[in-house]
Design an enzyme around this catalytic site. Structure first.
Site, mmCIF file in Angstrom:
data_model
loop_
_atom_site.group_PDB
_atom_site.id
_atom_site.type_symbol
_atom_site.label_atom_id
_atom_site.label_comp_id
_atom_site.label_asym_id
_atom_site.label_seq_id
_atom_site.Cartn_x
_atom_site.Cartn_y
_atom_site.Cartn_z
ATOM 1 N N ASP A 1 3.419 -16.475 1.852
ATOM 2 C CA ASP A 1 2.587 -16.733 3.024
ATOM 3 C C ASP A 1 1.986 -18.137 3.011
ATOM 4 O OD1 ASP A 1 0.942 -15.535 5.338
ATOM 5 O OD2 ASP A 1 -0.608 -16.371 4.037
ATOM 6 N N ASP B 1 3.430 -12.800 13.796
ATOM 7 C CA ASP B 1 2.584 -13.885 14.305
ATOM 8 C C ASP B 1 3.067 -14.404 15.657
ATOM 9 O OD1 ASP B 1 0.993 -13.988 12.009
ATOM 10 O OD2 ASP B 1 2.364 -15.373 11.006
HETATM 11 C C1 GLC Z 1 0.541 -16.643 7.739
HETATM 12 C C2 GLC Z 1 0.601 -15.215 8.217
HETATM 13 C C3 GLC Z 1 -0.469 -14.982 9.238
HETATM 14 C C4 GLC Z 1 -1.801 -15.241 8.598
HETATM 15 C C5 GLC Z 1 -1.855 -16.608 7.925
HETATM 16 C C6 GLC Z 1 -3.006 -16.692 6.967
HETATM 17 O O1 GLC Z 1 0.857 -17.551 8.719
HETATM 18 O O2 GLC Z 1 1.878 -14.916 8.681
HETATM 19 O O3 GLC Z 1 -0.420 -13.704 9.792
HETATM 20 O O4 GLC Z 1 -2.818 -15.160 9.550
HETATM 21 O O5 GLC Z 1 -0.705 -16.903 7.169
HETATM 22 O O6 GLC Z 1 -2.770 -15.922 5.832
#
Ligand code: GLC
Ligand code: CA
Length: 556
Positions: free
Chosen positions: A200, A330
């Site tokens: 992530d 997302d």
């Molecule tokens: C990534 C995830 C998202 C999250 C972010 C912070 O982009 O896919 O859902 O809000 O990281 O962890």
């Protein structure tokens, strides 16, 4: 490129909270996932990525982890997780978890200890600045809006950094002690039998230091924190260390969430000794995004989509193996984003599925994509759960966008679109839960649901099943996996077509990316039609007549 066991597989993303609720509390859970393993197996899925299920206050839906070693009770127990791993492995499927290590939750023990003693050991796990004058802090804007600096609770003169939500304090990767803790945790899971990770927001772990201001780019007097990422050098040392200490010894499969990588870095990231096994191609995802906010985004058209996809395919060549998606948790639903508003139909959805699924790279399906789930209509901002939509709404209104337009903007780009519960059937709440779902079900579930598609040979679902079978079939798997991708009629408006060529096979994927019929030059004679989203197709005098959104796959 060295061949890997996973190259010819199909991957699937589960957003656990919205997949299947086994106990009626309105929240999807691990037992719900276990009950659907046979369904996923039948669809043709080999690798499953679970969005976070660790203990979390769910400020960012689990991407704010309070305990990396335990399962949040809302999702189940560690026994459930062990059962899921065992049952997936019995079926020859792999399980990936989300590795969220740019930040943790402010409720994590480390952060709580940092609050107690900012100058102590755990203060150094974070980025804390000691000052009584916040105007001396750098001017970065967090991804979810507002400054990246927040007062450390209980202190008047300490601030902590968070590039995402204020409940997601950034971890200090410059501190070797922190890195050891992270590696220990990763290895603990991999030793337990986890097969790998989705990484992530991983590019954010390297900050450009010392902190400094960037040119203000909006009326809020702040500067996007992404500007800092361009200056941050040396992420390779961190990622290489993590690979060597964790992933390599376990032969783990990893997929990176990487944005804006530079061409010269591709081999470092996903080459034969890359930091990760693969990473997502986000070139079409980010197309049209404005620095000023969603209100200034530009729609992506078929020719843009094609250009993004082909550019990436060229860039990557034989360096490594990309991961292809049309949506994730997302993003809006792929069929709503990449098909013209109003043109969403079973036929157009199958066309989009065909053109992205047969590209070179690992195809990923996001839950619900296989039945053609669409974006959600909203009538008021109070219906919105997603924190980034709520911030974007504010930004849009401040920029002079009308409320109506701002809501439509959320309908187009908001993260709730992908997070509404999976539509299993036509019963109440789409069969997702017997209780009250945590996020409302898309009212279109009466028409779009798995049950009505499962046994219908012409459904979107059946089309996905055909795609997974075709891609993995003994006869064609090698060509779809390793065959070269060569665009065909690349400049033709609203046509997306390409060859997949291996030494002894030539496949042509050809699609009419519009509602109007279109005639396209046809290159040679056909051996076989492998897939078609219409009953037939007409080829005459070196031309193929394609109906609206028709997509056909030929062996030539
Ligand atoms: C990534 C995830 C998202 C999250 C972010 C912070 O982009 O896919 O859902 O809000 O990281 O962890
Ligand atoms: Ca539940």
């Amino acid at each position: 490129m060295k061949k890997q066991w996973w190259n010819n597989k199909v991957a699937y993303q589960i957003y656990p909270k919205s997949f299947c609720d086994s106990n009626g509390d309105g929240i999807g859970d691990l037992q719900g996932i276990i009950s659907k393993l046979d369904y996923l197996k039948d669809l043709g899925v080999d690798i499953i990525w679970l969005s976070p299920i660790y203990v979390s206050p769910l400020a960012d839906q689990g991407y704010d982890i309070a305990d990396y070693y335990n399962i949040d009770p809302r999702f189940g127990t560690m026994e459930d997780m062990d059962e899921l791993l065992a049952k997936a492995h019995e079926r020859g499927m792999k399980i990936l978890m989300d590795l969220v290590v740019n930040h943790c939750s402010d409720e994590h023990e480390w952060f709580q200890k940092a609050i107690k003693d900012p100058e102590g050991e755990y203060g150094k796990f974070f980025y804390l600045e000691h000052t009584s004058d916040p105007s001396t802090l750098c001017n970065w804007r967090s991804y979810f809006g507002g400054p990246v600096w927040e007062k450390l609770p209980g202190h008047e003169d300490y601030y902590y950094l968070h590039v995402f939500h204020r409940k997601q304090p950034d971890l200090n990767w410059e501190n070797p002690k922190l890195r050891e803790e992270i590696y220990k945790m990763i290895n603990w899971w991999l030793d337990k039998g986890l097969d790998g990770y989705r990484l992530d927001a991983i590019i954010n772990i390297k900050k450009a230091l010392p902190f400094k201001d960037y040119p203000v780019d909006r009326d809020d007097h702040l500067a996007a924190c992404t500007l800092m990422l361009k200056d941050a050098t040396g992420i390779g040392e961190l990622l290489g260390e993590m690979r060597d200490r964790c992933f390599k010894p376990h032969n783990a499969f990893t997929v990176g969430e990487v944005f804006n990588e530079k061409d010269e870095e591709l081999a470092d990231f996903i080459g034969d000794n890359g930091y990760f096994s693969t990473m997502f191609d986000f070139s079409e995802t980010i197309f049209g995004q404005s620095d000023q906010g969603w209100q200034d985004n530009v729609d992506i058209k078929p020719d843009d989509y094609k250009a993004c996809v082909f550019a990436t395919q060229k860039r990557i060549g034989d360096i490594g193996f990309l991961s292809n998606i049309i949506e994730n948790h997302d993003e809006p639903r792929g069929v709503s984003r990449y098909i013209k508003e109003g043109d969403q139909s079973e036929t157009s959805k199958k066309m989009l599925a065909t053109v992205y699924f047969l590209l070179k790279g690992l195809p990923w399906i996001y839950q619900g994509q296989e039945i053609g789930m669409e974006n959600l209509k909203i009538s008021s901002i109070d219906e919105v759960d997603d924190i980034s939509s709520i911030d974007s709404y504010k930004v849009a209104l401040e920029a002079g966008t009308s409320k109506e337009e701002a809501l439509h903007m959320i309908e187009k780009y908001g993260r709730d679109n992908a997070r509404t519960p999976f539509q299993w059937n036509r019963t109440k709440h789409a069969g997702f839960t017997t209780g009250t779902p945590w996020l409302r079900v898309n009212p279109n579930y009466v028409d779009i649901n798995l049950e009505s598609q499962k046994d219908d040979e012409h459904s979107v679902f059946s089309h996905y099943r055909k795609l997974t079978r075709l891609r993995k079939s003994e006869k064609y798997s090698d060509t779809f996996t390793y065959g070269e991708l060569i665009p065909y009629m690349e400049d033709m408006h609203n046509v997306m077509a390409y060859y997949r060529k291996s030494q002894n096979q030539t496949i042509l994927v050809i699609a009419n990316y519009q509602d109007e019929e279109q005639t396209v030059p046809f290159p040679s004679t056909i051996k076989e039609v492998l897939l078609n989203n219409y009953e037939d197709c007409v080829i005459e005098d070196g031309k193929i007549a394609l109906k609206g959104y028709q997509a056909v796959v030929f062996e030539l």
